[in-house]
Design an enzyme around this catalytic site. Structure first.
Site, mmCIF file in Angstrom:
data_model
loop_
_atom_site.group_PDB
_atom_site.id
_atom_site.type_symbol
_atom_site.label_atom_id
_atom_site.label_comp_id
_atom_site.label_asym_id
_atom_site.label_seq_id
_atom_site.Cartn_x
_atom_site.Cartn_y
_atom_site.Cartn_z
ATOM 1 N N ASP A 1 0.843 -1.201 0.000
ATOM 2 C CA ASP A 1 0.000 0.000 0.000
ATOM 3 C C ASP A 1 0.882 1.256 0.000
ATOM 4 O OD1 ASP A 1 -2.359 1.479 0.122
ATOM 5 O OD2 ASP A 1 -3.239 0.204 1.666
ATOM 6 N N ASP B 1 -10.566 2.901 -3.630
ATOM 7 C CA ASP B 1 -10.994 1.593 -3.116
ATOM 8 C C ASP B 1 -12.407 1.245 -3.578
ATOM 9 O OD1 ASP B 1 -8.645 1.823 -1.779
ATOM 10 O OD2 ASP B 1 -9.503 1.707 0.235
HETATM 11 C C1 GLA Z 1 -6.029 1.292 1.326
HETATM 12 C C2 GLA Z 1 -6.069 0.320 0.159
HETATM 13 C C3 GLA Z 1 -7.130 -0.732 0.412
HETATM 14 C C4 GLA Z 1 -6.840 -1.465 1.711
HETATM 15 C C5 GLA Z 1 -6.731 -0.467 2.863
HETATM 16 C C6 GLA Z 1 -6.219 -1.130 4.125
HETATM 17 O O1 GLA Z 1 -7.201 2.049 1.422
HETATM 18 O O2 GLA Z 1 -6.317 1.005 -1.034
HETATM 19 O O3 GLA Z 1 -7.183 -1.654 -0.665
HETATM 20 O O4 GLA Z 1 -5.651 -2.204 1.563
HETATM 21 O O5 GLA Z 1 -5.825 0.594 2.550
HETATM 22 O O6 GLA Z 1 -6.064 -0.233 5.187
#
Ligand code: GLA
Length: 412
Positions: free
Chosen positions: A159, A220
């Protein structure tokens, strides 16, 4: 070897340096399961033992993947997302799993998953902390890569939260790529580099492809139709920039499949499945395989849709037209075939007929002089041999998608 051939060979070697990430993995988009969208950062195992992020959850998903046909359909990776580690590194500076929720440790979990013929994915962050505040890999790339390799991990999602300055993103993602390569273990490398860079600059997709096996571009995914359409619209409006980077070994990742959860109607689930196949996207589900409705399962395991997604040519599809509430997407497939998706974006009314005249397609050559047409979604139907001027009426429900393939028939 003639001198000319030798020179050409030498030139090709010097002009095109080999990819720094030369792990030979992800020749087709990755398929598997990831906990985030469905289970998020639920760490309260006293209150919700069945729905918290702990080793049993991943063992149960691995069991289901083998027993319920997922593995046979091609789903291979069982992946851990955020919130797995302890809050502190160990005395040697290594990441360690939360001892209460992963008492057996990640190595044992990897062994469990491997014994079932599956692979294990894990998560870290290129910055100081993960998005949920757990320890990140900045300053520890080599140690963490070695730790993951030592545990037998097969995929790393890295990430991009909590990077002190966005200019460190490129360096950090490249350093972890090198560190993974140096372990000698084949570890699929899943990045979020472009997602975190877009607010500041247009990402360098050549460098990203050289570094990662898949990369997130957009926000996301949520369990909703507006989230799925938001991702599709982002992909379509950036397709000139992002699609050339996709191909065997490296893929644009529009995030998880949320089929089988709460927010999408069946037609919308068909759309997510069809369009993720058209985009050559990693097929990483986030749902509860212990409790999934049979229709969603059948759709996620549909061999014809999966075959489009996994097509060995590896070309990503694009949106070629958008009119009258319909969208038309095309994806070139191996053996000179074409996949076509017709998405009904209208959210009012009933099923609508899309008149497909093959001669008017941007890629009309596929049916010149004739082609064989197969409908995959909404249900499988052989539509037979058609010519350039055949008019096919495809019926598409609101927010649903018709997915078809065209196979050219040779000129005599
Ligand atoms: C970010 C990523 C997600 C997930 C969250 C976890 O938002 O884009 O896919 O991994 O972090 O905290």
């Amino acid at each position: 070897m003639s001198q000319a051939v030798a020179v050409a060979l030498l030139l090709s070697l010097t002009v095109r340096p080999s990819r720094p990430l030369d792990n030979g993995l992800a020749l087709t988009p990755t398929m598997g399961w990831l906990h985030w969208e469905r289970f998020m950062c639920n760490v309260d195992c006293a209150l919700e033992p069945d729905n918290c992020v702990r080793e049993e959850l991943f063992m149960q998903m691995a069991d289901r993947m083998v027993e319920d046909g997922w593995k046979d359909a091609g789903y291979e990776f069982v992946c851990i997302d955020d919130c797995w580690p302890a809050r502190q590194r160990d005395a040697q500076g290594r990441l360690q799993a939360d001892p209460a929720r992963f008492p057996s440790g990640i190595k044992k979990l990897a062994n469990y998953v491997h014994a079932k013929g599956l692979k294990l994915g894990i998560y870290s962050d290129v910055g100081t902390r993960t998005c949920a505040g757990y320890p990140g890999s900045l300053g520890h790339f080599e140690t963490d890569a070695e730790t993951f390799a030592d545990w037998g991990v097969d995929l790393l999602k890295l990430d991009g939260c909590n990077v002190p300055n966005w200019t460190l993103l490129a360096e950090g993602y490249k350093n972890m790529s090198k560190a993974l390569n140096q372990t000698g273990r084949g570890i699929v490398y899943s990045c979020e580099w472009p997602l975190y860079e877009w607010p500041y600059t247009q990402p360098n997709y050549t460098a990203i492809r050289d570094t990662c096996n898949q990369w997130r571009n957009s926000g996301d995914v949520y369990d909703s139709w507006s989230s799925v359409t938001g991702i599709l619209d982002w992909a379509a409006s950036h397709q000139k920039t992002i699609t050339p980077a996709a191909g065997p070994g490296g893929w644009n990742d529009p995030d998880m499949l949320v089929l089988g959860n709460f927010g999408l109607s069946y037609d919308q689930q068909q759309t997510q499945m069809a369009l993720w196949a058209m985009m050559a996207a990693p097929l990483i589900m986030s749902n509860d395989l212990r409790n999934i409705c049979p229709r969603s399962r059948e759709l996620l395991q549909n061999p014809h849709v999966i075959a489009v997604n996994q097509d060995p040519l590896g070309r990503q599809g694009v949106r070629v037209a958008s009119a009258a509430g319909f969208e038309l997407w095309e994806r070139p497939l191996s053996r000179d075939r074409l996949a076509l998706a017709v998405l009904n974006r209208q959210e009012i009314g009933g099923p609508r007929l899309f008149p497909l005249v093959l001669a008017t397609l941007p890629s009309s050559s596929y049916c010149d002089p004739r082609c064989n047409v197969t409908q995959i979604l909404p249900e499988y139907r052989e539509l037979g041999v058609q010519d350039l001027f055949s008019k096919l009426l495809l019926q598409v429900n609101p927010t649903g998608t018709a997915l078809i393939t065209l196979t050219p028939l040779k000129k005599h």
